[in-house]
Scaffold this active site. Structure first.
Site, PDB file in Angstrom:
ATOM      1  N   GLN A 173     -25.876 -11.143  -4.754  1.00 55.96           N
ATOM      2  CA  GLN A 173     -24.850 -11.241  -3.711  1.00 55.96           C
ATOM      3  C   GLN A 173     -24.771  -9.925  -2.933  1.00 55.96           C
ATOM      4  O   GLN A 173     -25.443  -8.948  -3.250  1.00 55.96           O
ATOM      5  CB  GLN A 173     -23.488 -11.582  -4.304  1.00 55.96           C
ATOM      6  CG  GLN A 173     -22.961 -10.607  -5.334  1.00 55.96           C
ATOM      7  CD  GLN A 173     -21.632 -11.063  -5.943  1.00 55.96           C
ATOM      8  OE1 GLN A 173     -21.136 -12.142  -5.643  1.00 55.96           O
ATOM      9  NE2 GLN A 173     -21.061 -10.242  -6.794  1.00 55.96           N
ATOM     10  N   GLY A 174     -23.946  -9.932  -1.890  1.00 50.19           N
ATOM     11  CA  GLY A 174     -23.700  -8.722  -1.114  1.00 50.19           C
ATOM     12  C   GLY A 174     -24.940  -8.163  -0.435  1.00 50.19           C
ATOM     13  O   GLY A 174     -25.777  -8.905   0.081  1.00 50.19           O
ATOM     14  N   TYR A 185     -17.718   7.715  -9.103  1.00 46.98           N
ATOM     15  CA  TYR A 185     -18.601   6.997  -8.174  1.00 46.98           C
ATOM     16  C   TYR A 185     -19.312   7.982  -7.247  1.00 46.98           C
ATOM     17  O   TYR A 185     -20.533   7.941  -7.092  1.00 46.98           O
ATOM     18  CB  TYR A 185     -17.796   5.984  -7.352  1.00 46.98           C
ATOM     19  CG  TYR A 185     -18.618   5.252  -6.317  1.00 46.98           C
ATOM     20  CD1 TYR A 185     -19.493   4.234  -6.697  1.00 46.98           C
ATOM     21  CD2 TYR A 185     -18.531   5.570  -4.967  1.00 46.98           C
ATOM     22  CE1 TYR A 185     -20.263   3.564  -5.755  1.00 46.98           C
ATOM     23  CE2 TYR A 185     -19.295   4.907  -4.026  1.00 46.98           C
ATOM     24  CZ  TYR A 185     -20.154   3.895  -4.418  1.00 46.98           C
ATOM     25  OH  TYR A 185     -20.915   3.237  -3.478  1.00 46.98           O
ATOM     26  N   ASP A 245     -18.571  -4.981   4.047  1.00 45.88           N
ATOM     27  CA  ASP A 245     -17.853  -6.201   3.690  1.00 45.88           C
ATOM     28  C   ASP A 245     -18.724  -7.051   2.775  1.00 45.88           C
ATOM     29  O   ASP A 245     -19.612  -7.761   3.223  1.00 45.88           O
ATOM     30  CB  ASP A 245     -17.490  -6.982   4.961  1.00 45.88           C
ATOM     31  CG  ASP A 245     -16.523  -8.118   4.679  1.00 45.88           C
ATOM     32  OD1 ASP A 245     -16.152  -8.306   3.501  1.00 45.88           O
ATOM     33  OD2 ASP A 245     -16.120  -8.811   5.632  1.00 45.88           O
ATOM     34  N   THR A 246     -18.463  -6.954   1.487  1.00 46.06           N
ATOM     35  CA  THR A 246     -19.239  -7.684   0.479  1.00 46.06           C
ATOM     36  C   THR A 246     -18.283  -8.391  -0.479  1.00 46.06           C
ATOM     37  O   THR A 246     -17.088  -8.076  -0.523  1.00 46.06           O
ATOM     38  CB  THR A 246     -20.113  -6.712  -0.346  1.00 46.06           C
ATOM     39  OG1 THR A 246     -19.248  -5.785  -1.030  1.00 46.06           O
ATOM     40  CG2 THR A 246     -21.099  -5.949   0.532  1.00 46.06           C
TER      41      THR A 246
END
Length: 245
Positions: free
Chosen positions: A16-17, A147, A181-182
């Site tokens: 995905q993403g 992160y 935007d994921t």
């Protein structure tokens, strides 16, 4: 003819993403895509597309990576996309958070590159593209301690690989997005205590007034995977809508 005709491209986090958008973009340009992920159901959705074969893979498992490498004769481009975003300052980052993030965001790339680089060296050509972030050594970002640390390490790893193997036909670059935007971003927004505020905060740091689409980032992967970028190595390519300005 596609820009990637005949190239064998292996990528992680393809379910995905950004990973999914990139796998589709690669296939559209004629590449032979080996798309991996740990999410079996989502990953299998890619099986219907021509040029894409899927393989279940936990990129934190040396054993699984080595097993995959035994099944793959040739890799022209390796894309390390798998990662996790931890929210919090250093005071909100426990040992388990630190270890999980560094394992998935950095050690997985170490394992993938160390396993597949010998194949590239044997064929005297290879191209590695790592996923970093603007939240790294590029820009200090609130509530992104581990992160940002991990993504800064990815930039360092990228430059190291590029420097060590530049004379052996190997290129290595990394992509540094801003807010994209994921599904994972939307999940983080929805699970926050105040989703509307979280969305507003994400948009506020994007000076163009919108987030990037996964497809926009995928096109940068296509460029780096293609021979059009043949003179580029050791770079961190920023695609952030001006956030780092």
């Amino acid at each position: 003819m596609g820009r990637l005709d005949g190239k064998v491209i292996l990528l992680s986090a393809a379910a995905q993403g950004i990973g999914r958008a990139t796998a589709l973009a690669f296939a559209k340009e004629g590449a032979k895509v080996i798309a991996t992920d740990i999410n079996k159901s989502k990953l299998q959705e890619l099986d219907e597309y021509a040029g894409i074969q899927t393989r279940l893979l936990d990129v934190t498992s040396r054993e699984q990576i080595e097993k995959l490498a035994n099944d793959i004769e040739k890799v022209d481009v390796l894309c390390n996309i798998a990662g996790f975003v931890h929210h919090g300052t250093i005071l909100e980052c426990e040992d388990t958070d630190w270890n999980f993030t560094m394992n998935l965001n950095v050690r997985s790339m170490y394992l993938m590159i160390k396993t597949f680089l010998p194949k590239m060296l044997a064929q005297k050509s290879g191209n590695i593209i790592n996923m970093s972030s603007v939240a790294s050594s590029i820009k200090g970002t609130v509530n992104r301690c581990v992160y940002s640390t991990s993504k800064a390490a990815v930039i360092g790893l990228t430059k190291s690989i590029a420097a060590d193997f530049i004379e052996k036909g190997i290129r290595c670059n990394c992509i540094c997005p801003g807010t994209v935007d994921t599904p994972s971003l939307q999940e983080r927004i929805q699970t926050s205590p105040y989703p509307e505020r979280a969305l507003k905060d994400f948009l506020a740091r994007q000076k163009m007034g919108r987030m990037a689409t996964a497809e926009e980032v995928a096109q940068l992967f296509v460029y780096l995977a293609s021979d059009e970028s043949a003179y580029m190595t050791g770079n961190e390519l920023i695609i952030d809508g001006g956030w780092s300005l």
